[in-house]
Enzyme design. Structure first.
Site, short mmCIF file in Angstrom:
data_model
loop_
_atom_site.label_atom_id
_atom_site.label_comp_id
_atom_site.label_asym_id
_atom_site.label_seq_id
_atom_site.Cartn_x
_atom_site.Cartn_y
_atom_site.Cartn_z
N GLY A 207 0.84 -1.21 0.00
CA GLY A 207 0.00 0.00 0.00
C GLY A 207 0.86 1.24 0.00
O GLY A 207 2.06 1.18 -0.23
N ASN A 208 0.23 2.37 0.24
CA ASN A 208 1.00 3.61 0.35
C ASN A 208 0.35 4.52 1.39
O ASN A 208 -0.67 4.17 1.98
CB ASN A 208 1.12 4.28 -1.03
CG ASN A 208 -0.23 4.65 -1.60
OD1 ASN A 208 -0.96 5.45 -1.02
ND2 ASN A 208 -0.58 4.03 -2.73
N ARG A 209 0.95 5.67 1.61
CA ARG A 209 0.55 6.50 2.75
C ARG A 209 -0.54 7.52 2.43
O ARG A 209 -0.81 8.41 3.22
CB ARG A 209 1.79 7.20 3.30
CG ARG A 209 2.75 6.20 3.91
CD ARG A 209 4.10 6.80 4.19
NE ARG A 209 4.04 7.89 5.15
CZ ARG A 209 5.03 8.73 5.40
NH1 ARG A 209 6.17 8.58 4.76
NH2 ARG A 209 4.89 9.68 6.28
#
Ligand code: C5P
Length: 411
Positions: A207-209
């Site tokens: 995922g990412n932030r």
């Protein structure tokens, strides 16, 4: 704009359904408040269906929301049609006997009455005195039209035509500094937001932030500008705003599919989602086990399609004047600064506007504030915007509206 449409108990109430349509088609958010008598002519269901908002005439519904206070304060304009002799009398004497008259007493914006009644009632000294009183307080009371009335009688007392009331309402808004139409009224805007999640196995993902805050703020700003908004949401930490259509997705490939379909029906496409550039080449059907007797797993990644680039390609192939907006989170390095990287990205992606953030460890992701530069393919000067993500969203949506009216004028 937020309009309260008060409906009085007269047969002309049926014509007010057309007036309501004129307001909603111009992008206004209309709350209808019929009097008890008005609901004998046109039912609550009609007003709810046409306005898309709940309708009541009682101060005792949803008491916790103190409706008359909120509606009166928040309304940019209150229009009362048909304004019956009774309603004019109640308004002139400051009565607060139902939700509509309560709301009128709380009004802080312009108020317009469109009277309709039999000629004798209109010309009666009591009604004329009430009209005078209201006008002396700055309320606009239209003259009724002349012609055939409900029975066989005719004379002054007909409700002005819905178009005439609409025009008077627009003129009143303009006179009082309220914008008469919303810049994205009639437009459909599709916005992607949040961060994609690329599964490795049933429990793990890459995922990412991204928090989705900026995309959500854009969706709310586009909605407030009158657009029909579709929010295509990958993982977000914040709820979607009310009044937008939400389509939830998880992976880049799902986002691509939904965006391509939604874009086909959109005037504006904004790619604010943080799309994973890569996904695991293989997704295990069962949880990848941690075992001491085997080597540690190696994850092979494959490239995801560049959705923004593809959307531009589809738009260009169709020869449409759709506006496509991209986002770029950039850092500078020894080979170039943030803006030079962003200029190159704008060319590569081919979108009309690129909203560029400077990313740092404590900047952008998950934060409430943002600072961006908007680059345009047409070569306009870079436009800076900073503030809360809502402030930035409002500036981006303003820019979208002005680009749209330039390349795609309102017909
Ligand atoms: O190439 P980069 O990820 O920096 O570009 C960012 C822009 O491109 C954003 O608008 C993002 O939503 C979009 N994007 C995309 N498909 C990808 C990667 C990014 O549409 N695979």
């Amino acid at each position: 704009m937020r309009i309260v449409l008060g409906v009085g108990g007269g047969i002309a109430a049926y014509k007010v359904a057309s007036l309501l349509r004129l307001f909603t088609e111009a992008g206004h958010d209309v709350t209808v408040i019929p009097t008890e008598a008005a609901t004998r002519f046109v039912g609550v269901a009609t007003w709810e269906a046409l306005s898309g908002n709940p309708v009541t005439n009682s101060v005792f519904d949803d008491v916790d929301q103190v409706k008359h206070v909120r509606l009166g304060h928040e309304a940019d304009l209150i229009v009362v049609a048909p304004a019956t002799a009774d309603l004019l009398a109640r308004a002139a004497t400051g009565q607060a006997s139902d939700l509509l008259t309560n709301t009128l007493l709380m009004a802080s914006g312009p108020v317009l009455f469109a009277p309709a009644m039999h000629t004798e009632m209109w010309q009666h000294a009591a009604t004329q005195a009430n009209v005078e009183t209201l006008r002396s307080r700055g309320v606009t009371v239209l003259e009724p039209a002349s012609g055939r009335l409900t029975g066989s009688d005719s004379g002054p007392g007909r409700l002005p035509e819905p178009e005439a009331i609409f025009e008077a309402a627009i003129a009143l808004m303009q006179d009082t500094g309220v914008p008469a139409h919303l810049p994205l009224a009639g437009r459909t805007v599709t916005i992607s937001a949040g961060g994609t999640r690329e599964p490795l196995d049933p429990v793990r993902f890459l995922g990412n932030r991204s928090s989705g805050k900026q995309g959500v703020a854009l969706a709310a700003a586009a909605r407030d500008a009158g657009a029909t908004v579709r929010l295509v949401a990958a993982h977000m930490e914040v709820p979607a705003p009310a009044g937008v259509e939400l389509i939830a997705v998880e992976t880049a490939l799902q986002l691509r599919e939904v965006m391509l379909a939604a874009a086909a029906e959109s005037d504006v496409v904004i790619m604010a989602a943080a799309v994973a550039d890569f996904r695991p080449a293989e997704v295990s059907g069962s949880k990848i086990k941690k075992r001491d007797d085997t080597a540690d797993p190696v994850i092979t990644l494959v490239r995801n399609p560049d959705i923004l680039h593809e959307l531009v390609g589809v738009r260009d192939a169709a020869g449409s004047s759709q506006l496509v907006v991209g986002f770029a989170a950039e850092t500078g390095d020894e080979q170039g600064d943030v803006l030079s990287y962003a200029e190159a990205k704008l060319k590569r992606k081919g979108c009309d506007l690129l909203v560029v953030n400077h990313v740092g460890a404590d900047k952008v992701f998950g934060q409430d504030n943002n600072s961006v530069v908007i680059l345009s393919r047409a070569g306009a000067e870079p436009q800076s915007a900073s503030g809360s993500k809502q402030d930035v969203a409002a500036i981006v949506i303003d820019r979208v509206a002005s680009e749209l009216s330039r390349v795609f004028p309102r017909t």
